[in-house]
Scaffold this motif. Structure first.
Motif, short mmCIF file in Angstrom:
data_model
loop_
_atom_site.label_atom_id
_atom_site.label_comp_id
_atom_site.label_asym_id
_atom_site.label_seq_id
_atom_site.Cartn_x
_atom_site.Cartn_y
_atom_site.Cartn_z
N ILE A 37 29.11 50.72 36.43
CA ILE A 37 30.35 50.88 35.94
C ILE A 37 31.25 51.40 36.94
CG2 ILE A 37 31.65 52.37 34.09
CD1 ILE A 37 29.01 52.49 32.19
N MET A 38 30.76 52.31 37.53
CA MET A 38 31.74 52.93 38.70
C MET A 38 32.20 51.93 39.77
SD MET A 38 32.40 56.09 38.03
CE MET A 38 32.98 56.78 39.73
N HIS A 39 31.19 50.97 40.16
CA HIS A 39 31.52 49.82 41.04
C HIS A 39 32.08 48.58 40.32
CE1 HIS A 39 28.95 52.53 43.46
NE2 HIS A 39 29.67 52.09 44.52
N HIS A 40 32.54 48.51 39.11
CA HIS A 40 32.86 47.47 38.43
C HIS A 40 34.23 46.79 38.70
CE1 HIS A 40 33.65 44.48 35.19
NE2 HIS A 40 34.59 45.14 34.78
N VAL A 41 34.37 45.88 38.81
CA VAL A 41 35.96 45.43 39.27
C VAL A 41 36.57 44.67 38.13
CG1 VAL A 41 37.05 43.53 40.42
CG2 VAL A 41 35.28 44.76 41.65
N GLN A 42 37.57 45.12 37.65
CA GLN A 42 38.16 44.72 36.31
C GLN A 42 38.28 43.40 36.50
OE1 GLN A 42 41.97 46.49 35.40
NE2 GLN A 42 41.79 46.00 33.19
N GLN A 43 38.23 42.52 35.42
CA GLN A 43 38.03 41.00 35.21
C GLN A 43 39.03 41.03 33.94
OE1 GLN A 43 33.92 40.18 34.65
NE2 GLN A 43 33.66 39.47 36.85
N SER A 44 39.58 39.42 34.16
CA SER A 44 40.35 39.00 32.98
C SER A 44 39.73 38.21 32.14
CB SER A 44 41.56 38.18 33.86
OG SER A 44 42.22 37.64 32.62
N ALA A 45 40.12 38.21 30.91
CA ALA A 45 39.58 37.38 29.89
C ALA A 45 39.94 35.99 30.35
CB ALA A 45 40.15 37.83 28.41
N TRP A 46 40.69 35.70 31.13
CA TRP A 46 41.25 34.34 31.40
C TRP A 46 40.52 34.04 32.85
CZ3 TRP A 46 46.77 32.42 29.86
CH2 TRP A 46 46.58 32.46 28.59
N PRO A 47 39.27 33.31 32.90
CA PRO A 47 38.80 33.51 34.33
C PRO A 47 39.49 32.41 35.32
CG PRO A 47 37.52 32.15 32.54
CD PRO A 47 38.42 32.93 31.87
N ARG A 48 39.05 32.28 36.44
CA ARG A 48 39.93 31.38 37.29
C ARG A 48 39.92 29.78 36.97
NH1 ARG A 48 39.00 32.86 43.66
NH2 ARG A 48 39.95 35.10 43.66
N ASP A 49 38.89 29.50 36.25
CA ASP A 49 38.65 28.03 35.70
C ASP A 49 39.45 27.82 34.60
OD1 ASP A 49 36.85 29.21 34.40
OD2 ASP A 49 35.12 27.96 35.12
N TYR A 50 39.94 28.69 33.87
CA TYR A 50 40.53 28.58 32.55
C TYR A 50 42.02 27.64 32.87
CZ TYR A 50 41.81 29.75 27.77
OH TYR A 50 42.55 29.72 26.51
N ILE A 51 42.11 26.59 32.02
CA ILE A 51 43.09 25.72 32.62
C ILE A 51 44.57 26.32 32.12
CG2 ILE A 51 44.12 23.38 31.98
CD1 ILE A 51 41.45 22.02 32.01
N PRO A 52 44.70 27.00 31.08
CA PRO A 52 45.86 27.67 30.68
C PRO A 52 46.33 28.47 31.79
CG PRO A 52 44.68 27.50 28.87
CD PRO A 52 43.79 26.95 29.64
N ARG A 53 45.60 29.45 32.38
CA ARG A 53 45.74 30.33 33.50
C ARG A 53 46.27 29.65 34.69
NH1 ARG A 53 41.73 35.05 36.41
NH2 ARG A 53 42.81 34.58 38.43
N GLN A 54 45.46 28.54 34.92
CA GLN A 54 45.80 27.95 35.98
C GLN A 54 47.32 27.24 36.10
OE1 GLN A 54 42.73 24.84 36.14
NE2 GLN A 54 41.29 26.15 37.60
N ILE A 55 47.51 26.64 34.98
CA ILE A 55 48.88 26.17 34.54
C ILE A 55 50.05 27.16 34.92
CG2 ILE A 55 50.44 25.07 33.21
CD1 ILE A 55 47.84 23.54 32.01
N ILE A 56 49.60 28.14 34.28
CA ILE A 56 50.93 29.42 34.52
C ILE A 56 50.78 29.85 35.89
CG2 ILE A 56 51.26 31.81 33.62
CD1 ILE A 56 50.17 30.96 30.96
N SER A 57 49.73 29.99 36.34
CA SER A 57 49.63 30.58 37.89
C SER A 57 50.29 29.50 38.84
CB SER A 57 48.29 30.92 38.21
OG SER A 57 47.48 31.68 37.66
#
Length: 293
Positions: A37-57
């Motif tokens: 938990i201490m070393h956990h890197v916060q992640q997004s519910a939208w991963p890199r390969d999620y197309i809506p995220r890619q389009i907005i980015s």
């Protein structure tokens, strides 16, 4: 653009998306011990390969990038290369620099949306962009530079020439020819559909032919730089490459006379197709300024 998106994700967007749309911590930590938990890197519910995220980015990256390149290179050219005496030309419009910038800024969002499918296709792996020079060798890597320039130059020549056809000129291309004596800020002052159409050969190339990713990025920056440079109304003539390179003097004549010098980098397409006009000192718009004085 897939390379730019990858770098942006690494250094900025992963954290931004994680903050904007964080992954449910209960799911992440349900079976984790204290150390993980201490070393956990916060992640997004939208991963890199999620197309809506890619389009907005991609939209954000493209808008930021085009504004940055436009204002950087156009300002540098306007400040250090453009002859400000040209602003006294009788056909230079009142408040023209402001109008050129406004026209460009209005075009950028629409051009970004129109270009988005090409960039998204790159990100999804449909292009022939490659990472390792060894895949095709150094000879191909070097030769792909002139090949890219020749291919895109010829494509832009015919698109540009078709944009001057009476059936489409008034609707699309006339906006750009409002600037009879352009400044570097006129370089992107297009009707957005016009600007998009003239960019198609750049995007099409990497879907037809292999091109190294970093080289493509460099050529993309060069394209923007060159587009700005040829709009500085310069009429310096008599240099060694004048008959081969479609430089600022050639494009100045295009804005003055409309039906000549449609090329982007080279003069050969204009020569072969009968639309070439040689820059001569007698055609320098500065002469009109001197007459006015």
């Amino acid at each position: 653009m897939d390379l730019v998106l990858h770098l942006a994700d690494d250094y900025l967007l992963d954290n931004a998306w994680a903050r904007l749309l964080p992954l449910n911590d209960n799911l992440v930590h349900s079976s984790a011990n204290f150390t993980s938990i201490m070393h956990h890197v916060q992640q997004s519910a939208w991963p890199r390969d999620y197309i809506p995220r890619q389009i907005i980015s991609l939209i954000v990256i493209n808008l930021v990038g085009v504004h940055f390149l436009y204002f950087l290179f156009a300002w540098l050219s306007y400040k250090f290369i453009f002859n400000h005496e040209m602003m006294r030309h009788p056909r230079f419009l009142e408040n023209q620099v402001k109008l050129e910038i406004q026209s460009s800024l209005q075009a950028f969002p629409v051009m970004t949306i129109l270009t988005l499918p090409w960039f998204q296709a790159e990100v999804m792996g449909y292009s022939q962009l490659y990472d390792n020079v060894e895949d095709y060798g150094w000879t191909y890597f070097v030769l792909s530079i002139p090949f890219f320039l020749i291919f895109t130059d010829y494509g832009i020549y015919w698109i540009h020439r078709l944009l001057h056809h009476p059936s489409v000129y008034k609707t699309l291309h006339k906006t750009h020819h409002k600037w009879i004596v352009p400044t570097p800020f006129a370089s992107h002052a297009f009707h957005p559909v016009d600007g998009y159409l003239q960019s198609v050969p750049y995007h099409l190339f990497v879907f037809l032919f292999p091109l190294h990713r970093w080289l493509y990025l460099g050529l993309f920056v060069f394209v923007n730089f060159w587009t700005i440079i040829i709009h500085d109304s310069d009429m310096i003539t008599g240099h060694a490459l004048e008959t081969m390179i479609n430089g600022p003097a050639h494009h100045t004549l295009h804005h003055l006379y409309f039906t000549v010098n449609y090329g982007q980098y080279f003069t050969w397409a204009d020569r072969v197709s009968g639309s070439y006009r040689q820059p001569e000192s007698s055609l320098d718009p500065m002469l009109d300024i001197k007459k006015k004085s």
